[in-house]
Design a protein around this motif. Structure first.
Motif, PDB file in Angstrom:
ATOM      1  N   GLY A  26       6.462 -20.126 -90.273  1.00  0.00           N
ATOM      2  CA  GLY A  26       7.341 -20.421 -89.016  1.00  0.00           C
ATOM      3  C   GLY A  26       8.133 -19.091 -88.614  1.00  0.00           C
ATOM      4  N   LEU A  27       9.074 -19.357 -87.919  1.00  0.00           N
ATOM      5  CA  LEU A  27       9.753 -18.258 -87.193  1.00  0.00           C
ATOM      6  C   LEU A  27      10.528 -17.387 -88.302  1.00  0.00           C
ATOM      7  CD1 LEU A  27      11.915 -20.291 -84.289  1.00  0.00           C
ATOM      8  CD2 LEU A  27       9.668 -19.016 -84.177  1.00  0.00           C
ATOM      9  N   THR A  28      10.326 -16.150 -87.917  1.00  0.00           N
ATOM     10  CA  THR A  28      10.971 -15.095 -88.829  1.00  0.00           C
ATOM     11  C   THR A  28      12.136 -14.128 -88.127  1.00  0.00           C
ATOM     12  OG1 THR A  28       9.309 -13.563 -88.371  1.00  0.00           O
ATOM     13  CG2 THR A  28       8.707 -14.908 -89.840  1.00  0.00           C
ATOM     14  N   GLY A  29      12.688 -13.659 -88.908  1.00  0.00           N
ATOM     15  CA  GLY A  29      13.833 -12.397 -88.763  1.00  0.00           C
ATOM     16  C   GLY A  29      14.784 -12.194 -89.656  1.00  0.00           C
ATOM     17  N   ASP A  30      15.491 -10.966 -89.554  1.00  0.00           N
ATOM     18  CA  ASP A  30      16.527 -10.880 -90.613  1.00  0.00           C
ATOM     19  C   ASP A  30      17.655 -11.432 -89.906  1.00  0.00           C
ATOM     20  OD1 ASP A  30      15.008  -9.665 -92.402  1.00  0.00           O
ATOM     21  OD2 ASP A  30      15.041  -7.789 -91.321  1.00  0.00           O
ATOM     22  N   ASP A  31      17.807 -11.666 -88.580  1.00  0.00           N
ATOM     23  CA  ASP A  31      18.873 -12.235 -87.987  1.00  0.00           C
ATOM     24  C   ASP A  31      18.480 -13.302 -87.231  1.00  0.00           C
ATOM     25  OD1 ASP A  31      17.660 -10.903 -85.865  1.00  0.00           O
ATOM     26  OD2 ASP A  31      19.281  -9.534 -85.495  1.00  0.00           O
ATOM     27  N   THR A 300       0.797 -16.070 -84.793  1.00  0.00           N
ATOM     28  CA  THR A 300       1.255 -15.926 -86.298  1.00  0.00           C
ATOM     29  C   THR A 300       2.949 -16.459 -85.966  1.00  0.00           C
ATOM     30  OG1 THR A 300       1.681 -13.706 -85.741  1.00  0.00           O
ATOM     31  CG2 THR A 300      -0.028 -14.236 -86.843  1.00  0.00           C
ATOM     32  N   ASN A 301       3.205 -16.959 -87.251  1.00  0.00           N
ATOM     33  CA  ASN A 301       4.621 -17.304 -87.246  1.00  0.00           C
ATOM     34  C   ASN A 301       5.132 -18.365 -86.092  1.00  0.00           C
ATOM     35  OD1 ASN A 301       4.998 -14.257 -88.809  1.00  0.00           O
ATOM     36  ND2 ASN A 301       5.668 -16.130 -89.893  1.00  0.00           N
ATOM     37  N   MET A 302       4.226 -19.136 -85.808  1.00  0.00           N
ATOM     38  CA  MET A 302       4.469 -20.366 -84.809  1.00  0.00           C
ATOM     39  C   MET A 302       5.381 -21.439 -85.446  1.00  0.00           C
ATOM     40  SD  MET A 302       3.167 -18.702 -82.276  1.00  0.00           S
ATOM     41  CE  MET A 302       3.541 -19.875 -80.831  1.00  0.00           C
ATOM     42  N   THR A 303       6.186 -22.064 -84.490  1.00  0.00           N
ATOM     43  CA  THR A 303       6.673 -23.536 -84.950  1.00  0.00           C
ATOM     44  C   THR A 303       6.628 -24.191 -83.779  1.00  0.00           C
ATOM     45  OG1 THR A 303       8.620 -22.336 -86.475  1.00  0.00           O
ATOM     46  CG2 THR A 303       8.889 -24.385 -85.508  1.00  0.00           C
ATOM     47  N   LEU A 304       5.634 -25.235 -84.169  1.00  0.00           N
ATOM     48  CA  LEU A 304       5.297 -26.043 -82.859  1.00  0.00           C
ATOM     49  C   LEU A 304       5.816 -27.508 -83.499  1.00  0.00           C
ATOM     50  CD1 LEU A 304       1.615 -24.950 -82.630  1.00  0.00           C
ATOM     51  CD2 LEU A 304       3.707 -23.974 -81.513  1.00  0.00           C
ATOM     52  N   LEU A 305       6.864 -28.326 -82.602  1.00  0.00           N
ATOM     53  CA  LEU A 305       7.537 -29.347 -83.122  1.00  0.00           C
ATOM     54  C   LEU A 305       7.537 -30.357 -82.022  1.00  0.00           C
ATOM     55  CD1 LEU A 305       9.487 -30.759 -85.310  1.00  0.00           C
ATOM     56  CD2 LEU A 305      11.252 -29.320 -84.013  1.00  0.00           C
ATOM     57  N   ILE A 334      -4.674 -19.232 -86.139  1.00  0.00           N
ATOM     58  CA  ILE A 334      -3.244 -19.430 -86.514  1.00  0.00           C
ATOM     59  C   ILE A 334      -2.994 -19.160 -87.987  1.00  0.00           C
ATOM     60  CG2 ILE A 334      -3.525 -21.816 -86.569  1.00  0.00           C
ATOM     61  CD1 ILE A 334      -0.838 -22.305 -85.110  1.00  0.00           C
ATOM     62  N   GLU A 335      -1.809 -18.603 -88.145  1.00  0.00           N
ATOM     63  CA  GLU A 335      -1.492 -18.000 -89.616  1.00  0.00           C
ATOM     64  C   GLU A 335      -0.077 -18.146 -89.602  1.00  0.00           C
ATOM     65  OE1 GLU A 335      -3.160 -14.739 -92.547  1.00  0.00           O
ATOM     66  OE2 GLU A 335      -3.043 -14.338 -90.532  1.00  0.00           O
ATOM     67  N   SER A 336       0.506 -18.461 -91.004  1.00  0.00           N
ATOM     68  CA  SER A 336       1.819 -18.598 -91.343  1.00  0.00           C
ATOM     69  C   SER A 336       2.445 -19.347 -90.184  1.00  0.00           C
ATOM     70  CB  SER A 336       2.456 -17.071 -91.427  1.00  0.00           C
ATOM     71  OG  SER A 336       1.567 -16.291 -92.242  1.00  0.00           O
ATOM     72  N   SER A 337       2.343 -20.289 -90.133  1.00  0.00           N
ATOM     73  CA  SER A 337       2.945 -21.274 -89.025  1.00  0.00           C
ATOM     74  C   SER A 337       3.430 -22.653 -89.526  1.00  0.00           C
ATOM     75  CB  SER A 337       2.288 -21.454 -88.001  1.00  0.00           C
ATOM     76  OG  SER A 337       2.045 -20.124 -87.253  1.00  0.00           O
ATOM     77  N   VAL A 338       4.238 -23.208 -88.812  1.00  0.00           N
ATOM     78  CA  VAL A 338       4.610 -24.661 -88.821  1.00  0.00           C
ATOM     79  C   VAL A 338       4.232 -25.538 -87.888  1.00  0.00           C
ATOM     80  CG1 VAL A 338       6.603 -26.219 -89.644  1.00  0.00           C
ATOM     81  CG2 VAL A 338       6.427 -23.917 -90.680  1.00  0.00           C
ATOM     82  N   ILE A 339       3.637 -26.690 -88.178  1.00  0.00           N
ATOM     83  CA  ILE A 339       3.251 -27.747 -87.059  1.00  0.00           C
ATOM     84  C   ILE A 339       3.701 -29.080 -87.600  1.00  0.00           C
ATOM     85  CG2 ILE A 339       1.360 -28.621 -85.485  1.00  0.00           C
ATOM     86  CD1 ILE A 339      -0.412 -26.234 -86.309  1.00  0.00           C
ATOM     87  N   SER A 340       4.566 -29.801 -86.868  1.00  0.00           N
ATOM     88  CA  SER A 340       5.186 -31.091 -87.189  1.00  0.00           C
ATOM     89  C   SER A 340       5.122 -32.197 -86.176  1.00  0.00           C
ATOM     90  CB  SER A 340       6.442 -30.615 -87.653  1.00  0.00           C
ATOM     91  OG  SER A 340       7.111 -32.047 -88.285  1.00  0.00           O
ATOM     92  N   SER A 341       4.511 -33.082 -86.903  1.00  0.00           N
ATOM     93  CA  SER A 341       4.829 -34.424 -85.915  1.00  0.00           C
ATOM     94  C   SER A 341       4.014 -34.753 -84.773  1.00  0.00           C
ATOM     95  CB  SER A 341       6.432 -34.656 -85.655  1.00  0.00           C
ATOM     96  OG  SER A 341       7.016 -34.583 -87.006  1.00  0.00           O
ATOM     97  N   PHE A 342       2.773 -34.438 -84.720  1.00  0.00           N
ATOM     98  CA  PHE A 342       2.038 -34.777 -83.551  1.00  0.00           C
ATOM     99  C   PHE A 342       0.871 -35.653 -84.097  1.00  0.00           C
ATOM    100  CE2 PHE A 342       3.827 -30.686 -82.488  1.00  0.00           C
ATOM    101  CZ  PHE A 342       3.934 -30.750 -81.150  1.00  0.00           C
TER     102      PHE A 342
END
Length: 436
Positions: A26-31, A300-305, A334-342
Motif C-alpha cells: 500500500g501507500l508508502t512514505g516517511d511523512d 506498485t504500492n497502490m491502495t484500491l478501496l 501489480i506489486e506491494s499493494s492493497v485491494i479491498s472490498s470489491f
C-alpha cells in the motif's frame, strides 16, 4: 465512542507482522504526503470571484498568477509551442455552461507546479458543484501509440469547434516527449459529458512522454474517468482518484506507464456500471496497428478501496464490480499493494489463454486482498478462474488474503507505535465522507 472513532479514521498502509521482515503493502512514505494539499470535501470550499477570463487560443507564453482567480471559458487551447505557466496557489474555474476544457496541444507545454501548502486548483464555477460541471484538462504529446495513422482527441470534448480540430492531434515517434510539469494540483468536478461524448476524462494524457513530470495530482468527482492515459510513456507518482463515476486509472493504446504510491477511493453510490480502479488494455476498435507493441503497466504500492455501509448488498446489486481489468495482449504488473472490498479483485479478458507465457505477462505479487472470495478471475469462465486462483495463490507470489472491516485493516491515527507506520494519513480521509 472509541469504536466510532476507529471507524472514521483510516490509514492506508499495511505491514506484515513478521518478526524478521516487514512486507510493505500500500501507500508508502516517511511523512504524510497526503497532508495539506489534498481536499476530500471540495464542494464545501468557496473561492474568490473571477478576475480574469481565459478563452480561445493561447499562442504565446503566458503565466497565471495566484493574485487572480481565472474563469476557463469554452475550449481553451495552448498552441504554437507556447508554455502555460501557473503560480502555486492559483485557482482556475471551469465554466459550467460551455463545459470548458483546457488543452495543451502537441508541441506546447504546461508548467503547473504547486506546493504542499499552496496547491493549484482546477474546479467548477458553480455555487453548488457536481461531477461533470466542466470538461477537464487534455495534454497532447508526440509519443508513440499503437493506433494507425494520425490520431485526434476530438471525440473526448463535450463540444468542439471545427477550427480547433487540428489542435487535437496527438502521437508520433518521440521517445522523449516533454509536455511539462504537473505537481501538487487538484482537479475537481470535471469530466463533463454530452450525448455525443461517449467517454470523458478529468485529466487526459495522450502521447505524453517520460520527460513530462506528473506527481501529487488529486482528481475528485470526475463524471468520467479520473486519469486517461493513451499511448506515450508516462510515469505517475502519488496520484489520488476520489469518487470517480467511471474508471480511476485508464491505460490504453500501447502506453508504457508506471504508476507508484497512489490511491483510488471509490463509493458505489456514484459509480457507473463499467467502473473500476484500473483498466489496462491494448486494443480497442479497428484503428489499432497490431504490429505495434501493446500496453504495458507497472503498478506498485497502490491502495484500491471501495466502501459501502452494506458491502454485500452493494456487490449483489452490481454497484461494486472488479477493481482491475486486464485486456488481451497487455502486460500488467501489480506489486506491494492493497485491494479491498470489491466483487472481484482482478478480472482478465475472456480471450486470454492461460499458459506460462501469457500469465508471465500478468504479474500479481505481494498484494493483500481483503474481502474477496477469490483474487484473480477470467471474465466469464468459472473453470479458468479456479486455475487462476491456484496460480496466483502460489507462495512464491507472496499474496495474502484477509476478510475484515476497513477499520481493522487500516490503522488509526492515534497509534503511538510509529515503528509500524511510515505513513499516517490526515483526518480528512474519513469513512463517513465516502457515502455522503
Amino acid at each position: 465512542m472509541m469504536k466510532s472513532y476507529i471507524k472514521t479514521i483510516i490509514v492506508l498502509i499495511v505491514f506484515s507482522s513478521s518478526i524478521n521482515a516487514q512486507e510493505q503493502r500500500g501507500l508508502t512514505g516517511d511523512d504524510n504526503w497526503l497532508s495539506l494539499w489534498t481536499e476530500f470535501k471540495p464542494d464545501a470550499l468557496n473561492y474568490n470571484d473571477n478576475t480574469e477570463i481565459l478563452m480561445g487560443n493561447i499562442t504565446e507564453d503566458i503565466t497565471l498568477y495566484k493574485s487572480h482567480t481565472y474563469l476557463l471559458l469554452g475550449n481553451v487551447f495552448v498552441t504554437n509551442n507556447a508554455i502555460l505557466s501557473i503560480e502555486p496557489g492559483t485557482v482556475i474555474k471551469g465554466d459550467f455552461e460551455s463545459k470548458a476544457t483546457l488543452t495543451i496541444a502537441k508541441g506546447s507545454a504546461i508548467i503547473a507546479e504547486g506546493t504542499l501548502t499552496d496547491p493549484i486548483v482546477f474546479t467548477s464555477n458553480q455555487s453548488v458543484k457536481k461531477a461533470g460541471d466542466w470538461g477537464g484538462i487534455i495534454i497532447l504529446g508526440d509519443g508513440v501509440t499503437n493506433k494507425q495513422g494520425e490520431s485526434f482527441a476530438a471525440s473526448f470534448y463535450p463540444k468542439i469547434e471545427t477550427s480547433n480540430f487540428v489542435h487535437t492531434n496527438y502521437g508520433g515517434e518521440s521517445l522523449k516527449n516533454n509536455s511539462g510539469y504537473l505537481s501538487y494540483v487538484r482537479v475537481e468536478f470535471a469530466g463533463g459529458k454530452t450525448k455525443k461524448t461517449n467517454e470523458t476524462n478529468a485529466l487526459l494524457l495522450a502521447g505524453v512522454g517520460p520527460e513530462t513530470t506528473i506527481n501529487n495530482v488529486m482528481i475528485s468527482y470526475s463524471a468520467g474517468n479520473s486519469f486517461g492515459i493513451i499511448g506515450g510513456q508516462v510515469n505517475l507518482e502519488k496520484m489520488v482518484s476520489y469518487r470517480a463515476k467511471n474508471i480511476d486509472y485508464n491505460f490504453d493504446y500501447g502506453t508504457k506507464s508506471n504508476i507508484n504510491n497512489s490511491l483510488a477511493l471509490r463509493s458505489p453510490y456514484v459509480t457507473s456500471g463499467t467502473s473500476k480502479c484500473i483498466r489496462a488494455a491494448s486494443f480497442v476498435g479497428e484503428d489499432v496497428d497490431f504490429s505495434m507493441e501493446g500496453t504495458k503497466v507497472v503498478a506498485t504500492n497502490m491502495t484500491l478501496l471501495a466502501d459501502a455501509d452494506d458491502l454485500e448488498y452493494a456487490i449483489e446489486a452490481g454497484l461494486i464490480r472488479e477493481s482491475i481489468y486486464v485486456g488481451e495482449n497487455t502486460n500488467f504488473k501489480i506489486e506491494s499493494s492493497v485491494i479491498s472490498s470489491f466483487s472481484k479483485a482482478v478480472s482478465l479478458h475472456e480471450n486470454i489463454i492461460f499458459n506460462d507465457t501469457n500469465l508471465s505477462r500478468i504479474q500479481v505479487k505481494n498484494v493483500l486482498f481483503n474481502n474477496f472470495k477469490g483474487a484473480v478471475f477470467s471474465k466469464y469462465s468459472h473453470e479458468s478462474s479456479e486455475y487462476l486462483e491456484n496460480w496466483y495463490a502460489n507462495p512464491e507470489f507472496s499474496n495474502k488474503y484477509s476478510k475484515t472491516t476497513h477499520s481493522l485493516l487500516f490503522r488509526g491515527l492515534n497509534s503511538t507505535n510509529n515503528r509500524d507506520y511510515r505513513l499516517r494519513l490526515n483526518r480528512n480521509i474519513v469513512m463517513n465522507n465516502v457515502n455522503k
